[in-house]
Design a protein around this motif. Sequence first.
Motif, PDB file in Angstrom:
ATOM      1  N   LEU A 234      44.308  30.895  -4.862  1.00  0.00           N
ATOM      2  CA  LEU A 234      44.992  30.479  -3.643  1.00  0.00           C
ATOM      3  C   LEU A 234      46.470  30.191  -3.913  1.00  0.00           C
ATOM      4  N   ALA A 235      46.761  29.571  -5.051  1.00  0.00           N
ATOM      5  CA  ALA A 235      48.162  29.328  -5.422  1.00  0.00           C
ATOM      6  C   ALA A 235      48.889  30.653  -5.626  1.00  0.00           C
ATOM      7  N   GLY A 236      48.204  31.613  -6.255  1.00  0.00           N
ATOM      8  CA  GLY A 236      48.801  32.934  -6.430  1.00  0.00           C
ATOM      9  C   GLY A 236      48.982  33.651  -5.102  1.00  0.00           C
ATOM     10  N   ALA A 237      48.013  33.502  -4.207  1.00  0.00           N
ATOM     11  CA  ALA A 237      48.109  34.147  -2.897  1.00  0.00           C
ATOM     12  C   ALA A 237      49.290  33.596  -2.103  1.00  0.00           C
ATOM     13  N   GLN A 238      49.599  32.316  -2.274  1.00  0.00           N
ATOM     14  CA  GLN A 238      50.776  31.755  -1.617  1.00  0.00           C
ATOM     15  C   GLN A 238      52.043  32.464  -2.096  1.00  0.00           C
ATOM     16  N   LEU A 239      52.124  32.729  -3.405  1.00  0.00           N
ATOM     17  CA  LEU A 239      53.299  33.420  -3.939  1.00  0.00           C
ATOM     18  C   LEU A 239      53.430  34.818  -3.346  1.00  0.00           C
ATOM     19  N   VAL A 240      52.317  35.546  -3.284  1.00  0.00           N
ATOM     20  CA  VAL A 240      52.376  36.906  -2.741  1.00  0.00           C
ATOM     21  C   VAL A 240      52.772  36.878  -1.270  1.00  0.00           C
ATOM     22  N   GLU A 241      52.226  35.934  -0.517  1.00  0.00           N
ATOM     23  CA  GLU A 241      52.560  35.837   0.908  1.00  0.00           C
ATOM     24  C   GLU A 241      54.043  35.531   1.089  1.00  0.00           C
ATOM     25  N   LEU A 242      54.580  34.650   0.258  1.00  0.00           N
ATOM     26  CA  LEU A 242      56.007  34.341   0.336  1.00  0.00           C
ATOM     27  C   LEU A 242      56.851  35.553  -0.036  1.00  0.00           C
ATOM     28  N   ALA A 243      56.364  36.352  -0.983  1.00  0.00           N
ATOM     29  CA  ALA A 243      57.082  37.577  -1.350  1.00  0.00           C
ATOM     30  C   ALA A 243      57.046  38.585  -0.212  1.00  0.00           C
ATOM     31  N   LEU A 244      55.885  38.736   0.444  1.00  0.00           N
ATOM     32  CA  LEU A 244      55.779  39.651   1.573  1.00  0.00           C
ATOM     33  C   LEU A 244      56.688  39.213   2.733  1.00  0.00           C
ATOM     34  N   ALA A 245      56.920  37.897   2.818  1.00  0.00           N
ATOM     35  CA  ALA A 245      57.797  37.374   3.865  1.00  0.00           C
ATOM     36  C   ALA A 245      59.270  37.439   3.462  1.00  0.00           C
TER      37      ALA A 245
ATOM     38  N   ARG B  87      36.578  53.019  -1.447  1.00  0.00           N
ATOM     39  CA  ARG B  87      35.798  54.223  -1.169  1.00  0.00           C
ATOM     40  C   ARG B  87      36.669  55.471  -1.079  1.00  0.00           C
ATOM     41  N   THR B  88      37.834  55.360  -0.422  1.00  0.00           N
ATOM     42  CA  THR B  88      38.643  56.549  -0.166  1.00  0.00           C
ATOM     43  C   THR B  88      39.581  56.898  -1.311  1.00  0.00           C
ATOM     44  N   GLY B  89      39.971  55.900  -2.093  1.00  0.00           N
ATOM     45  CA  GLY B  89      40.932  56.160  -3.158  1.00  0.00           C
ATOM     46  C   GLY B  89      42.356  56.301  -2.659  1.00  0.00           C
ATOM     47  N   VAL B  90      42.565  56.156  -1.340  1.00  0.00           N
ATOM     48  CA  VAL B  90      43.916  56.225  -0.780  1.00  0.00           C
ATOM     49  C   VAL B  90      44.646  54.931  -1.121  1.00  0.00           C
ATOM     50  N   PRO B  91      45.871  55.005  -1.634  1.00  0.00           N
ATOM     51  CA  PRO B  91      46.603  53.781  -1.962  1.00  0.00           C
ATOM     52  C   PRO B  91      46.670  52.848  -0.760  1.00  0.00           C
ATOM     53  N   PRO B  92      46.233  51.609  -0.920  1.00  0.00           N
ATOM     54  CA  PRO B  92      46.229  50.682   0.223  1.00  0.00           C
ATOM     55  C   PRO B  92      47.620  50.129   0.506  1.00  0.00           C
ATOM     56  N   ASP B  93      47.757  49.480   1.635  1.00  0.00           N
ATOM     57  CA  ASP B  93      49.009  48.804   1.951  1.00  0.00           C
ATOM     58  C   ASP B  93      49.177  47.631   0.981  1.00  0.00           C
ATOM     59  N   PRO B  94      50.415  47.123   0.812  1.00  0.00           N
ATOM     60  CA  PRO B  94      50.663  46.057  -0.171  1.00  0.00           C
ATOM     61  C   PRO B  94      49.797  44.820   0.031  1.00  0.00           C
ATOM     62  N   ARG B  95      49.543  44.450   1.289  1.00  0.00           N
ATOM     63  CA  ARG B  95      48.743  43.250   1.549  1.00  0.00           C
ATOM     64  C   ARG B  95      47.306  43.429   1.053  1.00  0.00           C
ATOM     65  N   THR B  96      46.711  44.576   1.344  1.00  0.00           N
ATOM     66  CA  THR B  96      45.336  44.831   0.890  1.00  0.00           C
ATOM     67  C   THR B  96      45.286  44.980  -0.625  1.00  0.00           C
ATOM     68  N   ALA B  97      46.291  45.637  -1.211  1.00  0.00           N
ATOM     69  CA  ALA B  97      46.331  45.787  -2.662  1.00  0.00           C
ATOM     70  C   ALA B  97      46.420  44.426  -3.344  1.00  0.00           C
ATOM     71  N   ALA B  98      47.255  43.535  -2.807  1.00  0.00           N
ATOM     72  CA  ALA B  98      47.385  42.198  -3.378  1.00  0.00           C
ATOM     73  C   ALA B  98      46.090  41.409  -3.221  1.00  0.00           C
ATOM     74  N   LEU B  99      45.436  41.539  -2.079  1.00  0.00           N
ATOM     75  CA  LEU B  99      44.166  40.850  -1.862  1.00  0.00           C
ATOM     76  C   LEU B  99      43.122  41.338  -2.864  1.00  0.00           C
ATOM     77  N   ALA B 100      43.086  42.650  -3.106  1.00  0.00           N
ATOM     78  CA  ALA B 100      42.152  43.199  -4.089  1.00  0.00           C
ATOM     79  C   ALA B 100      42.459  42.663  -5.479  1.00  0.00           C
ATOM     80  N   ALA B 101      43.744  42.617  -5.838  1.00  0.00           N
ATOM     81  CA  ALA B 101      44.131  42.128  -7.158  1.00  0.00           C
ATOM     82  C   ALA B 101      43.713  40.673  -7.344  1.00  0.00           C
ATOM     83  N   LEU B 102      43.919  39.861  -6.320  1.00  0.00           N
ATOM     84  CA  LEU B 102      43.553  38.451  -6.409  1.00  0.00           C
ATOM     85  C   LEU B 102      42.034  38.267  -6.437  1.00  0.00           C
ATOM     86  N   ALA B 103      41.318  39.060  -5.631  1.00  0.00           N
ATOM     87  CA  ALA B 103      39.856  38.980  -5.634  1.00  0.00           C
ATOM     88  C   ALA B 103      39.308  39.304  -7.021  1.00  0.00           C
ATOM     89  N   HIS B 104      39.872  40.325  -7.657  1.00  0.00           N
ATOM     90  CA  HIS B 104      39.448  40.654  -9.012  1.00  0.00           C
ATOM     91  C   HIS B 104      39.809  39.533  -9.985  1.00  0.00           C
TER      92      HIS B 104
END
Length: 251
Positions: free
Chosen positions: A34-45, A145-162
């Motif tokens: 969650l602390a990391g997600a705050q950083l990514v959200e601030l970067a996206l903003a 499933r598709t292998g299509v590069p996701p948008d930055p928000r989804t990519a960051a969410l995946a990275a944090l989930a992992h």
Amino acid sequence: MGRSRRTLPEELLLLALDPATGTTAQPQSLDLGLAGAQLVELALAGRIAPDGDRIAVVVPRPTGDPTLDCALELLRRRGAPVRAVHWIGGPRLGLRQTYLSHLERCGMVAAVPGQMCGVLPTTRYQATDNDISREIRARLDSAIRTGVPPDPRTAALAALAHAVGLGKHLYPGNEGRSSRSRLRDLIRHDPMGGLVAHAVMDVQSGAAVQPRRGPAPAGRPPAPGARSAPEPARGVPMQPRRGSMARAVAH
């Protein structure tokens, strides 16, 4: 920042919420995520940006989200870029509860009181609109499933989930092994998300507390096995007592 779009900390928490038990998966590492997600959200903003392995404030203007703005102000007070691993590895008492209370006030979860062993009071949280959680999960599933590069928000969410270990919660068993592997691979699609996710994993592995060697004083060789003191963690945000920040995030 309007409420038409959920923030990454909110989405990460909803992903971690188990609909059957009303508890969160990976509670020990979730506060770090969650602390990391705050950083990514601030970067996206556009408020912060990576500077090597550090985080620098580039626009100190508030976002309008009190919880994010608290983190932004603490970063600004540092006066110099802070290492992501030191920021994420700072005390995070109550951050998960802060966001659970926030989601409850926003009507996305409902608190369900109960008891443990018939004695200890407990609180479970049930999603009030499963469509929201399904939509978040569908974005990850589509990227996997598709292998299509996701948008930055989804990519960051995946990275944090992992990084916090949600892969086994989202894609359990042997049948989910390939999905967990692809979830991990999505980390490369967003530089900021990747930086933060690696910092979360470094904190969990203890790398954040390893001191770094400094130069020996002029004219004096370093003592055998001597180590320099670790970089001080001044300004790493200390979470307030439970409930104090929760009141601050009400809209």
